[in-house]
Design a protein around this motif. Structure first.
Motif, short mmCIF file in Angstrom:
data_model
loop_
_atom_site.label_atom_id
_atom_site.label_comp_id
_atom_site.label_asym_id
_atom_site.label_seq_id
_atom_site.Cartn_x
_atom_site.Cartn_y
_atom_site.Cartn_z
N ASN A 167 11.35 -53.80 26.19
CA ASN A 167 10.39 -52.72 26.40
C ASN A 167 9.01 -53.32 26.71
O ASN A 167 8.32 -53.82 25.83
CB ASN A 167 10.32 -51.84 25.15
CG ASN A 167 9.29 -50.73 25.27
OD1 ASN A 167 8.60 -50.62 26.28
ND2 ASN A 167 9.18 -49.92 24.23
N GLY A 177 8.47 -42.45 33.68
CA GLY A 177 8.06 -42.93 32.35
C GLY A 177 9.06 -43.93 31.80
O GLY A 177 10.25 -43.88 32.12
N ALA A 178 8.56 -44.79 30.92
CA ALA A 178 9.43 -45.81 30.30
C ALA A 178 10.62 -45.14 29.61
O ALA A 178 11.75 -45.63 29.66
CB ALA A 178 8.62 -46.62 29.29
N ARG A 179 10.36 -43.99 29.01
CA ARG A 179 11.43 -43.31 28.24
C ARG A 179 12.63 -42.97 29.11
O ARG A 179 13.76 -42.98 28.65
CB ARG A 179 10.87 -42.06 27.57
CG ARG A 179 10.38 -40.99 28.50
CD ARG A 179 9.51 -39.97 27.80
NE ARG A 179 8.22 -40.52 27.41
CZ ARG A 179 7.44 -40.02 26.45
NH1 ARG A 179 7.82 -38.95 25.80
NH2 ARG A 179 6.28 -40.57 26.15
N SER A 194 5.83 -48.95 31.78
CA SER A 194 5.30 -47.59 31.85
C SER A 194 4.13 -47.56 32.83
O SER A 194 3.14 -48.27 32.64
CB SER A 194 4.84 -47.15 30.45
OG SER A 194 4.14 -45.93 30.56
N SER A 204 5.25 -41.91 35.05
CA SER A 204 5.77 -42.93 35.96
C SER A 204 6.11 -44.20 35.20
O SER A 204 5.61 -44.41 34.09
CB SER A 204 4.75 -43.23 37.06
OG SER A 204 3.55 -43.72 36.50
N TYR A 263 3.82 -51.12 19.63
CA TYR A 263 2.72 -50.15 19.67
C TYR A 263 1.96 -50.05 18.34
O TYR A 263 0.92 -49.40 18.28
CB TYR A 263 3.25 -48.76 20.07
CG TYR A 263 4.02 -48.05 18.99
CD1 TYR A 263 5.33 -48.40 18.69
CD2 TYR A 263 3.44 -47.03 18.25
CE1 TYR A 263 6.04 -47.76 17.69
CE2 TYR A 263 4.14 -46.37 17.25
CZ TYR A 263 5.45 -46.75 16.97
OH TYR A 263 6.14 -46.12 15.97
N PHE A 278 14.67 -46.05 29.38
CA PHE A 278 15.53 -46.24 28.18
C PHE A 278 16.75 -45.32 28.29
O PHE A 278 17.88 -45.71 27.98
CB PHE A 278 14.78 -45.87 26.89
CG PHE A 278 13.45 -46.55 26.68
CD1 PHE A 278 13.21 -47.82 27.20
CD2 PHE A 278 12.42 -45.92 25.96
CE1 PHE A 278 11.98 -48.44 27.01
CE2 PHE A 278 11.21 -46.53 25.77
CZ PHE A 278 10.98 -47.79 26.30
N LYS A 298 1.05 -45.86 31.16
CA LYS A 298 0.48 -46.58 30.02
C LYS A 298 -0.16 -47.90 30.47
O LYS A 298 -1.19 -48.29 29.95
CB LYS A 298 1.57 -46.86 28.97
CG LYS A 298 0.99 -47.38 27.65
CD LYS A 298 2.07 -47.76 26.67
CE LYS A 298 2.71 -46.56 26.03
NZ LYS A 298 1.78 -45.81 25.18
N ALA A 343 6.36 -51.69 27.78
CA ALA A 343 5.37 -50.62 27.92
C ALA A 343 3.94 -51.14 27.70
O ALA A 343 3.00 -50.63 28.30
CB ALA A 343 5.67 -49.49 26.94
N HIS A 396 9.76 -47.71 19.46
CA HIS A 396 9.12 -46.42 19.75
C HIS A 396 10.15 -45.29 19.61
O HIS A 396 11.33 -45.51 19.86
CB HIS A 396 8.57 -46.45 21.18
CG HIS A 396 7.64 -45.35 21.50
ND1 HIS A 396 7.96 -44.32 22.34
CD2 HIS A 396 6.37 -45.12 21.09
CE1 HIS A 396 6.94 -43.49 22.45
NE2 HIS A 396 5.96 -43.95 21.71
#
Ligand SMILES: Cc1ncc(COP(=O)(O)O)c(C=O)c1O
Length: 394
Positions: free
Chosen positions: A190, A84-86, A213, A224, A165, A89, A216, A192, A110
C-alpha cells in the motif's frame, strides 16, 4: 443544508498553510487545475476511444502512454488507473481471495484494506507491531506460520503499508516481501503515503501489487489512484470478461472484470496525468521534505511536555504527536477549551488540524516551501508561549 448548486470558492489552499495529514500530497498542480477545467464534461476522455474499446488503450488524450510511463516509473510490469487506492485493494482482493481464505494485514492497516478483504469473504489476520511501532519481517513470517498451523494453508494474500497512516513510519517492505515469498504468499504494498511522495521502486521492494492514491499523494482530483502488478499476477487481476448474453449472444470485448470495464473517464484521470511530470520531479526532492518535517517536529519538541510518537529523527512528512502535557494542559483552563489551538493557529494562517484536538494528533508538512516551514515552526512555538508554555528556543 440544502444543496442549491451554488458553490463557494474554497480558499484553504490559497490563504492558509494546510497541515492536514491526509491532504498534503493531493493538492493539485496548476497543470492539473487547467486539465480539470478542460476535461470537466462527463466521459470527456472518450472522444477517441477506438478499438479495442478500453480506457488504457486511448491514445488521445495520452492515457495509454500514462499507463506505460507510470508502470515504468514505479518499476512494475502493468498498471491501471483506479478510483482511489481502495478500489485497487478491492480489485486485488476480489481476484486473489476466496470465501474463508485467511488474509494477512497489519496492525496499521487502513480500514479500506480490511473492507476489501471483508467483501471477498476473506478472514483478516493482523501482524502485530514491534515495540517501536513497526511491522517487521520476523513478525510477518511468524504470522504466516500461525496462519498455516491454524488454517492448514498459507494466507491467500498479504497487505502491508509502505508508510502507515498512524505514525508515518517506513516499514521494511523488502524484508517483509522476502519473508512472504518464502511461503509463496503474494504481497500488496500500500503506497498511499509513498507513491507520488517519495521515490518508489516496486521490484526493489518485492511488491507483487503496488497501489497508490491519486488524491492523497499524486496531486490529482478524487477519486483517483493507480494499481500496478507484476507479470506473475497481472493476468489474474486484470482478467478480461467472458460474460455473454444468453438471449442476444452479446460479448463484451476486452473489458476488465475487476475494473468494471473502465474506471476514470474524465477530470480525475486528466488531473492525474497533468500532474504526473511534476509528481515525478517532486519525489526527487524527498530529502528536502524530510528536512522540513524535522524542522517542524523539532519546533514542537522544543515546547516542554510535548512527545513525538513517531520515530525521530523523522523519515517522513506525516507525524504523530502527543501534546497531552503541553497544549492539552492549556486546554484544561482555556475558555475555548481544546479549540484554542486550532483557533490560534488559524489566526496565524495555519489550517488542517482537527478543531478541538490538543492530545494526540497528526500533521503533514509535505509540499511546503522553506519559508512556510520556518513560519510554521515558529508559529507553533509562538502559540505555545502566548499560552504560557515553556519553549526551549535555540
Ligand atoms: C494508508 C491508507 N491507505 C489507503 C487509503 C485509502 O485511499 P483512497 O482514498 O485513495 O482510497 C488511505 C486513506 O486515508 C490511507 O490512509
Amino acid at each position: 443544508m440544502k444543496c442549491t448548486g451554488s458553490i463557494e470558492a474554497r480558499d484553504v489552499e490559497e490563504m492558509y498553510i494546510n497541515i492536514d495529514p491526509i491532504q498534503a500530497g493531493g493538492r493539485l498542480t496548476p497543470e492539473a487545475h487547467k486539465a480539470v477545467i478542460a476535461y470537466a464534461d462527463g466521459y470527456s476522455v472518450c472522444d477517441n476511444c477506438l478499438k479495442p474499446f478500453r480506457l488504457d488503450y486511448i491514445k488521445k488524450p495520452p492515457l495509454a502512454e500514462f499507463h506505460e510511463d507510470c508502470a515504468k516509473w514505479l518499476n512494475m510490469d502493468q498498471l491501471r488507473v483506479v478510483p482511489g487506492a481502495r478500489r485497487g485493494f478491492q480489485a486485488v482482493a476480489s481476484s486473489m481471495v476466496s470465501k474463508g481464505d485467511p488474509v494477512v494485514l497489519t496492525s496499521l492497516s487502513h480500514y479500506t484494506e480490511f473492507v476489501s478483504v471483508e467483501q471477498s469473504g476473506g478472514i483478516p489476520v493482523e501482524i502485530p507491531l514491534s515495540d517501536d511501532k513497526h511491522i517487521t519481517a520476523d513478525a510477518a513470517a511468524q504470522k504466516i506460520e500461525e496462519v498455516i498451523s491454524k488454517f492448514g494453508r498459507p494466507p491467500a494474500l498479504m497487505f502491508v503499508e509502505h508508510v502507515d497512516y498512524q505514525y508515518g513510519h517506513i516499514h521494511d517492505i523488502k524484508g517483509i516481501t522476502k519473508a512472504a515469498h518464502q511461503y509463496d504468499v503474494p504481497v500488496l504494498v500500500n503506497g498511499a503515503y509513498t507513491v507520488g511522495i517519495m521515490p518508489v521502486d516496486g521490484k526493489d521492494l518485492g511488491a507483487d501489487f503496488l497501489v497508490g492514491s491519486g488524491h492523497k499523494s499524486m496531486a490529482a482530483p478524487a477519486p483517483s489512484g493507480v494499481l500496478a502488478a507484476n507479470e506473475e499476477y497481472a493476468e489474474k487481476i486484470f482478467r478480461t470478461t467472458q460474460a455473454k448474453g444468453d438471449v442476444t449472444g452479446r460479448t463484451f470485448g476486452i473489458k476488465e472484470v475487476e475494473l468494471m470495464g473502465c474506471t476514470l473517464m474524465g477530470v480525475t484521470v486528466m488531473g492525474l496525468i497533468a500532474s504526473f511530470p511534476a509528481v515525478q520531479k517532486r519525489v526527487e526532492n524527498w530529502n528536502e521534505e524530510v528536512k522540513h518535517s524535522r524542522i517542524v517536529t523539532d519546533a514542537l519538541l522544543s515546547i516542554e511536555g510535548t512527545v513525538c510518537l513517531s520515530k525521530c529523527p523523522r523519515e517522513h512528512t506525516l507525524t504523530r504527536i502527543n501534546t497531552i502535557d503541553s497544549f492539552d494542559k492549556v486546554a484544561q483552563t482555556h475558555k475555548k477549551r481544546g479549540f484554542f489551538l486550532s483557533g490560534d493557529l488559524k489566526k496565524k494562517g495555519i489550517t488542517g488540524m482537527i478543531a478541538g484536538s490538543t492530545r494526540v494528533w497528526k500533521y503533514n508538512t509535505f509540499g511546503l516551501t522553506d519559508n512556510q516551514i520556518e513560519y510554521l515552526a515558529k508559529a507553533f512555538q509562538d502559540v505555545a508561549e502566548e499560552n504560557g508554555l515553556v519553549v526551549n528556543r535555540e
